[in-house]
Write an enzyme that holds these catalytic residues in place. Structure first.
Site, PDB file in Angstrom:
ATOM      1  N   GLY A   1       2.009 -16.174 -19.497  1.00  0.00           N
ATOM      2  CA  GLY A   1       0.745 -14.595 -19.242  1.00  0.00           C
ATOM      3  C   GLY A   1       0.720 -14.373 -20.619  1.00  0.00           C
TER       4      GLY A   1
ATOM      5  N   GLY B   1       9.603  -9.679 -18.653  1.00  0.00           N
ATOM      6  CA  GLY B   1       9.604  -8.489 -18.979  1.00  0.00           C
ATOM      7  C   GLY B   1       8.439  -7.912 -17.590  1.00  0.00           C
TER       8      GLY B   1
ATOM      9  N   HIS C   1       3.930  12.672 -23.279  1.00  0.00           N
ATOM     10  CA  HIS C   1       3.000  11.318 -22.754  1.00  0.00           C
ATOM     11  C   HIS C   1       1.781  11.720 -23.123  1.00  0.00           C
ATOM     12  CE1 HIS C   1       6.230   9.108 -21.799  1.00  0.00           C
ATOM     13  NE2 HIS C   1       6.767   8.145 -21.959  1.00  0.00           N
TER      14      HIS C   1
ATOM     15  N   LYS D   1      -1.718   8.839 -17.864  1.00  0.00           N
ATOM     16  CA  LYS D   1      -0.225   8.508 -17.540  1.00  0.00           C
ATOM     17  C   LYS D   1      -0.257   9.386 -16.272  1.00  0.00           C
ATOM     18  CE  LYS D   1       4.723   8.514 -18.349  1.00  0.00           C
ATOM     19  NZ  LYS D   1       4.618   6.993 -17.408  1.00  0.00           N
TER      20      LYS D   1
ATOM     21  N   THR E   1      11.632   6.941 -17.217  1.00  0.00           N
ATOM     22  CA  THR E   1      12.541   6.779 -18.626  1.00  0.00           C
ATOM     23  C   THR E   1      12.796   7.833 -18.473  1.00  0.00           C
ATOM     24  OG1 THR E   1      11.455   4.886 -19.427  1.00  0.00           O
ATOM     25  CG2 THR E   1      12.773   6.130 -20.625  1.00  0.00           C
TER      26      THR E   1
END
EC number: 1.17.1.8
Lengths: 266, 266, 266, 266
Positions: free
Chosen positions: C27, C95, C152, C156, C163
């Site tokens: 990737g 990931g 944030h 978003k 988290t």
């Protein structure tokens, strides 16, 4: 010449199923002692059985059935207090300052023939401050950059604070143990003092500001991210959770303990 | 040898009712210029009509009907650029550095016969940083204590930052104007540098930390309360709202303006 | 249809005394992959031997002598990639998202006959965020009050962040384990939403602000003091130290590992 | 039934060149009154001439030569106190709560025949909080995003705080005046309450944490930068600078003034 003993019952009482701990306060009328008296009174599992201050007899402590003494007095009397408590099988939680290696050795000697008695000497009862130091040490090796900022009221005479210096030293130690190089810093021009005090390679900045009480920040940085640990202490009440923790745990921790970080079970 | 003119229409277009402003970018391929090009393209009321960089002819600017030029070039060419724009009745928003009193006087002379043309020279287009400075000045006389902390990436060569020094000077000036005594500080022992750099009586602390970009805090304190002003700049895009503000306002502000704080209408 | 293999040497090279690890990136042209390529190139002890993306053969990875693969691809191809790596004795640092219990079980099965190969599946490579979670869990039992604030950028779509929810759950678990009562809160009137979202008894507040990237704070309070843990992530580079840590440690950690918190040695 | 009048001299004394102001405190034994007494005693240019509390005669105020009264009493007695002061040509600085439009109109009527007397009614004497509100209003139009976080001790019954609601409303008004669209927010999924309370379009988050006192943050964001204004109030002493400012300025400000923000000269 009498002991202020708000509760004369000599034996530990029980409340529900949990045994209550009988607590005596030495230096009960001082700034810290007053807070301890209040905190013990507010705790359901603790019973305040004796308040002693200058001019009172220590014997009242024993007569009142004290199991744990909290001592916030003065360096010139604290050793006598501790001696008395050990002789009378009373555990001691000591916040008074002024302990060096030689004093600690003396206490250890006194404790030798009394394996069931505990003495905790704590330079700092602030659990938040102790946690901050511990976390800073653990995180240190993941962050190439680290600095400490402490912020206090303007009446403080030392800069940086003892806690900040200790925090920086512990971080420096953790960095050395991890084989880390010095933090990156391209500063080549500027004003003296801008980059703070150098404590073992860790820059420490001290802010003095009217209105503040006692605050400390550890800032750590790596590529694209930072981690900040901050502790704010707003008044003397902040030491009480640490004092009460020590009072509750000392029964199970005979001998000499220096620093309540050992009681945090981390 | 040609001007990159993505849009050749020479006259201002209109969009809905609002007239569109034709913008040319000088230094269009530089770090800041690239951001300006992007920001102008993203703005509905601005039209990017010319992108000029080293080796391109300035005449293209005029041919493309440019009304406002944004100049992020170099000190050695910026004066020629400004001269050209003034001669061609094009307003200039200049972020290039290196202006002293003599250069500013020269520009004022060039502008004298052109009362309708505007030139804005701005050392800092960050609106947040300018607001912080202004608020800090206004609040200064209510707080006996004040300190500045600036925090930057570790590749910065100067400490403290120019912005922090300027902020501290403006605060010190406001304190003098209000007849304030020095901030209280009982520090009598400690480590060199802990209390920061002294900028005109205001302590300034510089933190250098991997991961950070550009950040500044002004802390002010009085009995029982503190006021903190903090500015965080995360990337070069942070200068664009200030650049666009200047582009939009320059038409109504002929003559020489130094600093976009005058455009904030505060 | 060919593998981009910037360095064809098949065997690990050495640099000074430390062996260099040959790394392949799957990737490699994606947002995260691009960052990994850069980070590996910048690391003295890592050698980038293969960059693979959509349309490239996986065989190039093996031909190039890849020892560790870093995979930031897509849920629909990642299982094939992992299978290929295990078959070819290449360690995998993954990931890519989308792993459930069934996928993890499948990987464990594949690994069974290959006791020397390691696969690390990590939903979050941000070391700072992981440390924050861990410290918050450890500190939880000392503070009656705890709240989480996450901040944030406004693009978003979910609030609160995954988290923050995970952090709150871990804290709630630690509080339950310590037998703590609910946090004190006398709120009896007010506006809906003011006290945040309730995640397992922990209030979580989500701020959405232009200019911000990804930030999280855990605030804990007890009598007279508070402890604040804050993590700021400024760009994708913030995940790279975690990725590189995994690349370096995977050789000594065969089998399946979920979450790089296990590599932090805390 | 007597007035505590620590200083009986009826006429203003002078200290150096500056005239001293004779101050009387109404509600002198209450929580706030006690702080006012202390603050007046500590100020060189103010003389405490009368302390009055429940059961004391108001006449003592006049007999003692009081020039300015500070009233921290109760809604059910404050109107009588103000009436008495106006009749006796004594200026009033009032921190007692419970004023509505009708009460303010009544006071204005009483003041009409007394053009030299001043009454200041202040819902909030915290200068820091007032400055924060003012700066937030001024900065509002430069930042597409804005949110308010207030943090208080857990005994507070309302959430969000009155100050936070007022701050949010003032910001919303400034945004409307500048013709700003709603703040960007892509949130489409999540938990109820995460995005705070909606006060006139401004999200307000309320944190309740043991150890805290009274704190408020306004966060503003635009492309690549944020501006944060934070006020921390650590104890009741934080209101004293505002009270003293009002005492000193009221002589030059006859008539009715609501809010000490008008005295800040901003």
């Amino acid at each position: 010449m009498t002991t202020s003993a708000p509760n004369q019952q000599p034996a530990p009482t029980t409340q529900g199923d949990a045994p209550v701990i009988n607590v005596g306060v030495l230096g009960a009328r001082g700034r810290m002692g007053t807070e301890v008296v209040k905190a013990v009174n507010d705790a359901d599992d603790l019973e305040l059985v004796a308040m002693v201050d200058e001019g009172d007899w220590l014997f009242g402590l024993a007569d009142a059935g004290t199991q744990v003494v909290v001592d916030f007095t003065r360096p010139d009397v604290v050793m006598d207090n501790i001696r008395f408590c050990i002789d009378n099988n009373i555990h001691c939680v000591v916040g008074t300052t002024g302990f060096d290696e030689s004093r600690l050795a003396t206490i250890a000697e006194w404790l030798a023939p009394k394996p069931e008695v505990g003495v905790i000497i704590a330079p700092n009862f602030g659990i938040g401050a102790l946690l901050l130091m511990k976390f800073a040490q653990e995180a240190a090796r993941f962050f190439p950059s680290v600095e400490v900022i402490e912020l206090h009221h303007p009446n403080k005479v030392d800069a940086p604070s003892g806690t900040a210096v200790r925090t920086a030293r512990l971080i420096a130690e953790a960095r050395r143990a991890a084989g880390m190089p010095p933090a990156p810093d391209a500063t080549s021009e500027g004003l003296a003092g801008a980059r703070g005090a150098d404590v073992d390679g860790v820059p420490v900045h001290a802010v003095r500001l009217a209105g503040l009480v006692a605050h400390q920040e550890v800032l750590m940085g790596t590529s694209g991210e930072t981690l900040t640990l901050r502790h704010d202490s707003y008044d003397r009440a902040s030491f009480m959770p640490g004092v009460l923790l020590a009072v509750r745990e000392i029964g199970g921790r005979p001998g000499l303990t220096v620093g309540i970080e050992h009681l945090l079970g981390l």
